[in-house]
Design an enzyme around this catalytic site. Structure first.
Site, PDB file in Angstrom:
ATOM      1  CB  CYS A 340      39.694  22.936  17.213  1.00 19.59           C
ATOM      2  SG  CYS A 340      39.109  24.390  16.367  1.00 19.59           S
ATOM      3  NE  ARG A 369      35.210  27.489   9.039  1.00 15.79           N
ATOM      4  CZ  ARG A 369      35.746  28.305   9.916  1.00 15.79           C
ATOM      5  NH1 ARG A 369      35.383  29.567   9.920  1.00 15.79           N
ATOM      6  NH2 ARG A 369      36.613  27.873  10.798  1.00 15.79           N
ATOM      7  CD  GLN A 387      40.720  28.301  10.590  1.00 16.51           C
ATOM      8  OE1 GLN A 387      40.907  27.154  10.978  1.00 16.51           O
ATOM      9  NE2 GLN A 387      39.821  29.101  11.122  1.00 16.51           N
ATOM     10  CG  ASP A 389      43.596  26.924  13.710  1.00 16.69           C
ATOM     11  OD1 ASP A 389      43.442  27.730  14.645  1.00 16.69           O
ATOM     12  OD2 ASP A 389      42.755  26.054  13.413  1.00 16.69           O
ATOM     13  CG  HIS A 391      44.103  24.579  18.617  1.00 15.15           C
ATOM     14  ND1 HIS A 391      44.249  24.291  17.285  1.00 15.15           N
ATOM     15  CD2 HIS A 391      42.872  25.137  18.740  1.00 15.15           C
ATOM     16  CE1 HIS A 391      43.155  24.645  16.628  1.00 15.15           C
ATOM     17  NE2 HIS A 391      42.304  25.167  17.482  1.00 15.15           N
ATOM     18  CE  LYS A 471      34.629  36.664  19.809  1.00 20.58           C
ATOM     19  NZ  LYS A 471      34.323  36.536  18.410  1.00 20.58           N
ATOM     20  CG  HIS A 517      40.363  27.668  19.695  1.00 17.79           C
ATOM     21  ND1 HIS A 517      40.065  26.606  18.881  1.00 17.79           N
ATOM     22  CD2 HIS A 517      39.661  27.482  20.828  1.00 17.79           C
ATOM     23  CE1 HIS A 517      39.207  25.816  19.506  1.00 17.79           C
ATOM     24  NE2 HIS A 517      38.945  26.323  20.676  1.00 17.79           N
TER      25      HIS A 517
END
Ligand SMILES: [Zn+2]
Ligand SMILES: [Zn+2]
Length: 645
Positions: A340, A369, A387, A389, A391, A471, A517
């Site tokens: 992000c 992680r 991911q 991912d 945004h 979310k 996100h």
């Protein structure tokens, strides 16, 4: 003196103070009282025999509820510990909670439990259950409890270290006793051991006291318990089915991926076939993002620690991050746990006007992680992952349309992979939150509107949102009925503030963009793990790394086999020719083990007539003498990826 109990139907009934849950249940109906295992007063679960001294909302808990099953499973953990202490000299017990579908208990034992130990323990449990021993709740002082458990060091550590609420009351400790066995416990329990209808021990494994690798090594026994024998049998069948589908076994068997010990825990390598599968999924992801109007971006794997301080990750995500690294006079760097902040910086790289919005950025971003070695699990929980991912930065006016697009995207993505049974959770503002209340309201309303209009049934998880925004989580049900959380659409009021993101509004005022996100697959690793299990390794043809394997009956057919392979490749198919000196039967078996969608066998007649023998996975018949052109057309049709034209 009386207490007023409000029953689920709204009726309020007065009872004398000290009425037991069981008596109150009887006043509702004798059948319900017989089925009762506990009662609920307000938010608290109480034993049936516990005197009720306060008014409140009252309901009866039976084994037909999750709460009832939880109480049952917790009671089973006691009975298992009782059996282990009876049978295994020199062992002591640590903790034993109820978990999803079952329970476990951790023991320090002289030797690891063997399958025959589990059978003996199970038999002893059956005796205890048959004896129908009542569970009795006893409150005592800490000093008394320390004395009672003086021989059991883990219990002593719990009592000494526990906050008062963990062991029962203020300075009070509660224990539950049945026959000679006693355990530290807050309860509640089923009234007696005879109320356990169906229980089975499953397996044992190693564990550490307090999950801490530097502490005592313990032996954990897992069990499962259900309201009926039938439910138990159903669960065992599901476990066996899950075992057959386990991607940790199928992955290496199908030569897709593995976890070399040399790399460390939670780190997978993708073999050529797995690499091909992954590339197909990633290409599909890139194409889908493009179709939904996202721009591809690329960002590095590490960044200065300062970035993670600005983003707040060092405050609220530090436990999942790897430690900083330094070289020479350089500032400290961290490997990224999320993409992000990088996308935020792309937004910030130049001035933005409302005319530029929405800005939609996407990346297949690798993140790392820290997960405890004890919780990493195949591809489902890893330390290095990618991911899918994205945004989005947009204006308040655009939020509704953007969220509609996001949910369309997510459902269309999941449908492409054969998932059709969706469920969504809308998580709303928690007690502790940041951000403008108006923004919370606008986005929560928008999320609800989007869900209302979609085909996915949803529920509202009141107050379960992240502190920085509401979310939607989308869950799917897999082929054997397991629910998996797949996609997340998450609003964020935090990062735009922390990075002071702005755009020039219509009146040239400085405005704060909304940020969304979204991960559709979640991580590619976990997604592949779930797909392999959902399909039990028999992937749809468009995903199969090898779509057809070609087998020559004898060496003299090798040339024709190669020619056939060339023709199939020309038709856009992924094929493999088996040339090893095995019998035809062995080769076919190997192709079946590899779960290739099509097996093509060529022999004398085929060479003469330009035909092949075709066997599709799951069909036990081979189609002999099929014209090669027909077969190419048929397979190419089956192999076509989901199209969105
Ligand atoms: Zn207990
Ligand atoms: Zn993000």
């Amino acid at each position: 003196m009386s207490v007023d109990l409000q029953y689920p139907d709204g009726e309020v009934v007065s009872h004398p103070v000290g009425v037991t849950g069981l008596d109150a249940a009887r006043s509702i109906g004798p059948g319900l009282a017989r089925a009762a295992v506990a009662v609920k007063l307000g938010d608290r679960l109480l034993d049936l025999s516990r005197p009720i001294t306060e008014s409140g909302e009252f309901s009866v808990v039976t084994l037909h509820s999750d709460e009832g099953l939880h109480i049952l499973r917790h009671s089973c953990a006691h009975v298992m510990a009782q059996a282990v202490l009876d049978l295994c000299e020199g062992s002591t017990f640590a903790v034993g909670p109820a978990i999803a579908d079952g329970f476990y208990y951790d023991f320090e034992a002289p030797a690891p439990f063997q399958p025959e130990d589990l059978r003996r323990i199970e038999a002893r449990m059956a005796e205890i259950i048959k004896e129908d021993q009542p569970f009795e709740r006893v409150a005592m002082s800490r000093a008394e409890a320390l004395d009672l458990f003086s021989e059991h060091k883990f219990k002593v550590e719990i009592i000494e270290g526990a906050a008062p609420s963990e062991v029962g009351g203020d300075d009070e400790v509660t224990v539950y006793r049945n026959r000679g066995f006693v355990d530290l416990c807050r309860g509640p329990h089923v009234p007696s051991t005879g109320r356990i209808p169906a229980v089975k021990l499953l397996r044992s494994s190693g564990a550490y006291w307090r999950g801490d690798e530097s502490r005592e090594q313990l032996q954990r026994i897992y069990g499962t318990a259900w309201a009926t024998k039938r439910d138990l049998e159903g669960h065992i069948r599901r476990l066996e089915e899950a075992e057959k589908r386990d991607h940790r076994r199928l992955g290496p068997e199908l030569d897709l991926f593995s976890w070399p010990r040399e790399l460390g825990s939670g780190l997978a390598v993708w073999h050529p076939k797995g690499g091909r599968l992954r590339k197909i999924i990633e290409d599909h992801s890139r194409a889908a993002h493009e179709r939904f109007g996202f721009e591809p971006v690329f960002t590095p794997h590490i960044a200065k620690s300062d970035l993670w301080a600005t983003s707040g990750h060092l405050d609220f995500f530090a436990e999942s991050m790897y430690a900083g690294m330094r070289r020479g006079d350089d500032p400290e760097y961290r490997v990224k746990p999320m993409n992000c902040p990088f996308h935020v910086l792309i937004y910030k790289s130049r001035g933005r006007s409302y005319r530029d919005l929405p800005i939609r950025l996407s990346e297949l971003g690798a993140v790392y992680r820290y997960e405890k070695a004890g919780v990493v699990h195949g591809l489902l929980r890893v330390r290095g992952m990618t991911q899918d991912d994205s945004h989005v930065f947009c204006t308040g006016d655009q939020v509704q349309a953007e969220l509609t697009m996001h949910l369309d995207f997510v459902l269309s993505w999941l449908r492409d992979f054969g998932f059709t049974d969706f469920e969504a959770d809308l998580s709303t503002r928690p007690e502790k939150s940041i951000g403008d209340p108006e923004r919370w309201e606008l986005t929560e309303d928008a999320l609800a509107t989007v869900l209302e209009a979609s085909e996915a049934p949803y529920q509202i998880a009141e107050g379960e949102g992240a502190f920085y925004g509401p979310k939607i989580d989308v869950h799917i049900k897999d082929a054997i009925g397991r629910r998996w959380q797949m996609s997340t659409i998450q609003l964020d009021f935090n990062l735009p503030d922390r990075f002071d993101l702005e755009y020039a509004g219509a009146g040239n005022t400085a405005e704060r963009p909304y940020m969304i996100h979204c991960a559709k697959a979640g991580t590619i690793e976990r997604f592949v793990g779930i797909i392999v299990e959902h399909y039990a390794g028999v992937l749809p043809m468009w995903l199969a790394p090898v779509q057809a394997s070609i087998i020559a009956v004898a060496d003299r057919h090798n040339e024709y086999a190669e020619e056939t392979a060339g023709r199939l490749r020309g038709g856009g198919l992924r094929v493999e020719v088996y040339k090893s000196p095995e019998t035809v039967g062995d080769k076919i078996r190997r192709a079946l083990t590899g779960k290739h969608p099509a097996v093509i066998v060529v022999g004398d007649e085929d060479v003469e007539r330009s035909t092949v023998g075709l066997r599709l996975y799951g069909e036990d018949r081979e189609r002999r003498g099929a014209p090669l052109d027909d077969v190419i057309g048929q397979l190419a049709e089956r192999a076509r990826p989901p199209s969105h034209e």
